[in-house]
Design a protein around this motif. Structure first.
Motif, short mmCIF file in Angstrom:
data_model
loop_
_atom_site.label_atom_id
_atom_site.label_comp_id
_atom_site.label_asym_id
_atom_site.label_seq_id
_atom_site.Cartn_x
_atom_site.Cartn_y
_atom_site.Cartn_z
N GLY A 191 0.83 -1.20 0.00
CA GLY A 191 0.00 0.00 0.00
C GLY A 191 0.87 1.25 0.00
N CYS A 192 0.57 2.19 -0.91
CA CYS A 192 1.39 3.41 -1.05
C CYS A 192 0.49 4.64 -1.23
CB CYS A 192 2.33 3.28 -2.24
SG CYS A 192 3.55 1.97 -2.11
N TRP A 193 1.11 5.80 -1.08
CA TRP A 193 0.43 7.08 -1.30
C TRP A 193 0.60 7.52 -2.75
CZ3 TRP A 193 -2.64 8.86 2.41
CH2 TRP A 193 -2.37 8.55 3.75
N SER A 194 -0.47 8.04 -3.33
CA SER A 194 -0.42 8.63 -4.66
C SER A 194 -0.42 10.15 -4.55
CB SER A 194 -1.64 8.18 -5.50
OG SER A 194 -1.74 8.95 -6.68
N VAL A 195 0.75 10.74 -4.80
CA VAL A 195 0.89 12.20 -4.77
C VAL A 195 0.37 12.81 -6.07
CG1 VAL A 195 2.52 14.10 -4.44
CG2 VAL A 195 2.93 11.89 -3.33
N TRP A 196 0.60 12.11 -7.17
CA TRP A 196 0.31 12.62 -8.50
C TRP A 196 -1.16 13.04 -8.65
CZ3 TRP A 196 2.96 14.82 -11.99
CH2 TRP A 196 2.58 14.86 -13.34
N LYS A 216 8.42 -6.42 -9.34
CA LYS A 216 7.29 -7.31 -9.05
C LYS A 216 6.51 -6.80 -7.83
CE LYS A 216 8.20 -10.47 -12.24
NZ LYS A 216 9.33 -9.79 -12.90
N LEU A 217 6.04 -5.55 -7.94
CA LEU A 217 5.25 -4.94 -6.88
C LEU A 217 3.83 -4.66 -7.38
CD1 LEU A 217 7.82 -2.36 -5.45
CD2 LEU A 217 7.24 -4.61 -4.51
N ASP A 218 2.85 -5.06 -6.61
CA ASP A 218 1.43 -4.84 -6.94
C ASP A 218 0.90 -3.83 -5.93
OD1 ASP A 218 -0.92 -5.22 -8.35
OD2 ASP A 218 -1.60 -6.83 -7.02
N ILE A 219 0.74 -2.58 -6.40
CA ILE A 219 0.49 -1.47 -5.48
C ILE A 219 -1.00 -1.14 -5.38
CG2 ILE A 219 1.09 0.91 -4.88
CD1 ILE A 219 3.51 -0.86 -4.98
N SER A 220 -1.44 -0.98 -4.14
CA SER A 220 -2.76 -0.40 -3.86
C SER A 220 -2.52 1.05 -3.44
CB SER A 220 -3.45 -1.18 -2.73
OG SER A 220 -4.65 -0.53 -2.34
N TRP A 221 -3.03 1.98 -4.25
CA TRP A 221 -2.72 3.40 -4.05
C TRP A 221 -3.81 4.10 -3.24
CZ3 TRP A 221 2.04 4.62 -5.45
CH2 TRP A 221 2.65 3.95 -6.51
N LEU A 260 -9.19 8.52 2.53
CA LEU A 260 -9.18 9.11 1.20
C LEU A 260 -9.27 8.03 0.13
CD1 LEU A 260 -6.48 11.80 1.90
CD2 LEU A 260 -8.89 12.24 1.43
N THR A 261 -9.45 8.45 -1.13
CA THR A 261 -9.65 7.53 -2.25
C THR A 261 -8.58 6.45 -2.31
OG1 THR A 261 -10.67 9.31 -3.51
CG2 THR A 261 -9.95 7.36 -4.74
N ASN A 262 -9.03 5.20 -2.39
CA ASN A 262 -8.11 4.08 -2.48
C ASN A 262 -8.36 3.31 -3.77
OD1 ASN A 262 -7.77 0.90 -1.98
ND2 ASN A 262 -6.19 2.01 -0.86
N HIS A 263 -7.27 2.93 -4.44
CA HIS A 263 -7.37 2.13 -5.66
C HIS A 263 -6.89 0.71 -5.36
CE1 HIS A 263 -7.87 5.82 -8.08
NE2 HIS A 263 -6.90 6.33 -7.32
N PRO A 264 -7.70 -0.30 -5.61
CA PRO A 264 -7.23 -1.68 -5.43
C PRO A 264 -6.04 -1.95 -6.35
CG PRO A 264 -9.62 -1.62 -5.69
CD PRO A 264 -9.10 -0.26 -6.04
N PRO A 266 -3.72 -3.58 -9.16
CA PRO A 266 -4.15 -4.05 -10.48
C PRO A 266 -4.10 -5.56 -10.66
CG PRO A 266 -1.99 -3.01 -10.62
CD PRO A 266 -2.51 -2.74 -9.24
N GLN A 267 -3.18 -6.25 -10.00
CA GLN A 267 -3.05 -7.70 -10.22
C GLN A 267 -3.87 -8.52 -9.24
OE1 GLN A 267 0.98 -9.18 -11.24
NE2 GLN A 267 1.68 -7.05 -11.07
N HIS A 268 -3.66 -8.30 -7.96
CA HIS A 268 -4.37 -9.09 -6.95
C HIS A 268 -5.69 -8.47 -6.51
CE1 HIS A 268 -0.15 -10.81 -5.77
NE2 HIS A 268 -0.63 -11.35 -6.88
N GLU A 269 -5.92 -7.23 -6.94
CA GLU A 269 -7.16 -6.51 -6.64
C GLU A 269 -7.42 -6.44 -5.14
OE1 GLU A 269 -10.21 -8.33 -8.98
OE2 GLU A 269 -9.53 -7.38 -10.83
N VAL A 270 -6.39 -6.14 -4.39
CA VAL A 270 -6.54 -5.96 -2.95
C VAL A 270 -6.44 -4.48 -2.62
CG1 VAL A 270 -5.64 -8.25 -2.40
CG2 VAL A 270 -4.05 -6.32 -2.57
N SER A 271 -7.19 -4.05 -1.63
CA SER A 271 -7.16 -2.66 -1.17
C SER A 271 -6.39 -2.61 0.14
CB SER A 271 -8.57 -2.12 -0.98
OG SER A 271 -9.23 -2.02 -2.22
N LEU A 272 -5.27 -1.93 0.12
CA LEU A 272 -4.41 -1.84 1.29
C LEU A 272 -4.21 -0.39 1.69
CD1 LEU A 272 -1.61 -4.37 0.26
CD2 LEU A 272 -3.48 -4.78 1.87
#
Length: 480
Positions: A191-196, A216-221, A260-264, A266-272
């Motif tokens: 799970g990471c922060w999206s500044v953009w 090989k990182l699957d990020i939930s933003w 705040l807005t969270n994006h699951p 893209p690969q594992h579709e997990v929200s972190l």
């Protein structure tokens, strides 16, 4: 994903020519010191000291006779006191990154997605953010945004002298390949922060990076709060504030922003939620303490506390010095002479010429020569040195223009003749250009180019050299 290079201060631009943005490393020199016999000792001891002194003087004479690069006069860094980064992971690289993180340590990371010079600045911002949050930065490899995509990623530590940087800033630095096995096929959730998303309105998505695929990182933003933006809401600018981002590395601001807005992913579709131990952001190129484009300013904290300490890897420094010597036809038994370095960026800057033809838009060689003369005069009057050698670096491809450069008595590195790419790899013309630029006794660059920005900063900080920036865009742009 926005794939534009952001390689200039005039605005985001298209992909730049591979030869336009380079840098330079440090060659340590070890000096012999004569021994003085202590008084009040017995005669055998005095005799022994005399012999040792003679040997020392003889060694020193040999050192003096050996040709050295003119910047080799700096003292070698005391690497024995460097923080050992390996003590901040559990052991060798693991298949999943989290298995190698220590439970008693906090980390920070981010990724790159611009031209190479901007990526260097992005990592400088990341490391500064690590300093003010009390975390250890984990730095990914450079990706070939400025060279052929077939080129492999290039390790940060093979360009930058990491032990010297770590000692200078007082914290250890880790590289991703020290944490996670580069050959691992394990896809890690994070799970990471999206500044953009918070600093601009054109792209309602996190800023992507090819680095995520390599690692090989699957990020939930999770979108950062709007208050991270450096400039007021009504001003169109993409910069975030260092200290606003830093607050998200501490419990209160983090917990208050988790809704705040969270994006699951893209690969594992997990929200972190954004990870607490490994603080991570999508993109840190556009970050400042007080103003946008701060690397242009002398007070820039990212430059002062990090950037100026990002010296070159010694092997890269030696390679660039060898290229520069051959470009200037320096005999093997002579030291590398002082020279003035130039960076003239044309390439993608043509799109900013508007209604002016290129020959009226870009600064002419006589205009550039006038700036070189100013640098020579400043070296003469303030340092008492005469510098007549000049090395031009540029992405210009017009043979006639280069013929005019040679007619001025200036030199260039001919990478085709050197077979640099063939022997060393596609990255090296970029790196060598940057090293040569940074090692000038003085420097002349191109207004609006971040490559010029870093070269100028390095020459001023590392060598105390005078610099000039040539303006362009119209026939009389650089009149002064």
């Amino acid at each position: 994903m926005d794939r534009r290079s952001d390689e200039c201060l005039l605005g985001e631009s298209s992909r730049q020519d591979a030869y336009d943005d380079p840098e330079s490393p440090f060659i340590p020199m070890f000096r012999a010191k004569s021994l003085t016999p202590a008084q009040g000792r017995n005669r055998p001891l005095r005799t022994l000291c005399t012999v040792l002194a003679a040997v020392s003087l003889l060694s020193f004479a040999v050192v003096l006779l050996k040709p050295l690069s003119y910047w080799d006069i700096e003292d070698a860094p005391a690497h024995s006191a460097i923080l050992n980064s390996q003590s901040y992971v559990r052991g060798p690289p693991t298949q999943g990154f989290r298995d190698n993180l220590r439970n008693d340590t906090n980390y920070i990371t981010s990724w790159i997605s611009a031209g190479w010079t901007n990526d260097v600045m992005t990592y400088g911002n990341l490391i500064y953010l690590a300093l003010i949050t009390g975390r250890i930065p984990i730095i990914a490899k450079f990706i070939p945004s400025h060279v052929d995509n077939s080129a492999p990623p290039f390790a940060f530590g093979e360009v930058i002298d990491v032990p010297r940087l770590s000692k200078a800033i007082g914290i250890p630095l880790l590289e991703w390949h020290e944490v996670k096995d580069s050959e691992s096929q394990v896809v890690d959730d994070l799970g990471c922060w999206s500044v953009w998303e918070s600093v601009q309105k054109q792209d309602p998505h996190p800023r992507g990076s090819p680095s995520l695929n390599w690692l090989k990182l699957d990020i939930s933003w999770t979108r950062t709060p709007d208050w991270v933006k450096l400039t007021p809401p009504g001003i169109e600018d993409n910069h975030a504030s260092f200290w606003s981002l830093a607050t998200l590395g501490f419990p209160e601001a983090r917990s208050n922003s988790l809704a705040l807005t969270n994006h699951p992913s893209p690969q594992h579709e997990v929200s972190l939620p954004p990870d607490d131990q490994l603080l991570c952001f999508d993109y840190l190129y556009y970050v400042g303490a007080q103003n946008a484009w701060e690397w242009e300013s002398d007070y820039s904290p990212a430059w002062r506390f990090v950037g100026q300490h990002m010296r070159w890897n010694a092997s890269l420094e030696r390679l660039a010095d060898a290229h520069a010597r051959r470009a200037m036809n320096v005999p093997e038994n002579e030291p590398t002479p002082l020279y003035i370095s130039i960076h003239m960026r044309h390439g993608d800057f043509r799109v900013y010429c508007n209604d002016f033809p290129v020959d009226q838009c870009f600064a002419s060689l006589p205009v550039i020569a006038r700036r070189v003369s100013e640098v020579q005069e400043e070296l003469r009057t303030q340092k008492g040195i005469e510098v007549t050698r000049v090395i031009m670096t540029s992405d210009e491809r017009d043979p006639e223009w280069w013929s005019e450069v040679r007619a001025l008595g200036w030199n260039r590195v001919d990478y085709a003749t050197e077979r640099t790419e063939e022997i060393y790899g596609k990255w090296y013309p970029v790196f060598i250009d940057a090293v040569i630029q940074s090692n000038g006794a003085g420097f002349v660059g191109t207004h609006g180019s971040t490559m010029t920005t870093l070269a100028r900063r390095r020459v001023e900080s590392w060598h105390g050299g005078p610099t000039r920036v040539v303006k362009w865009g119209s026939p009389d742009a650089d009149d002064h």
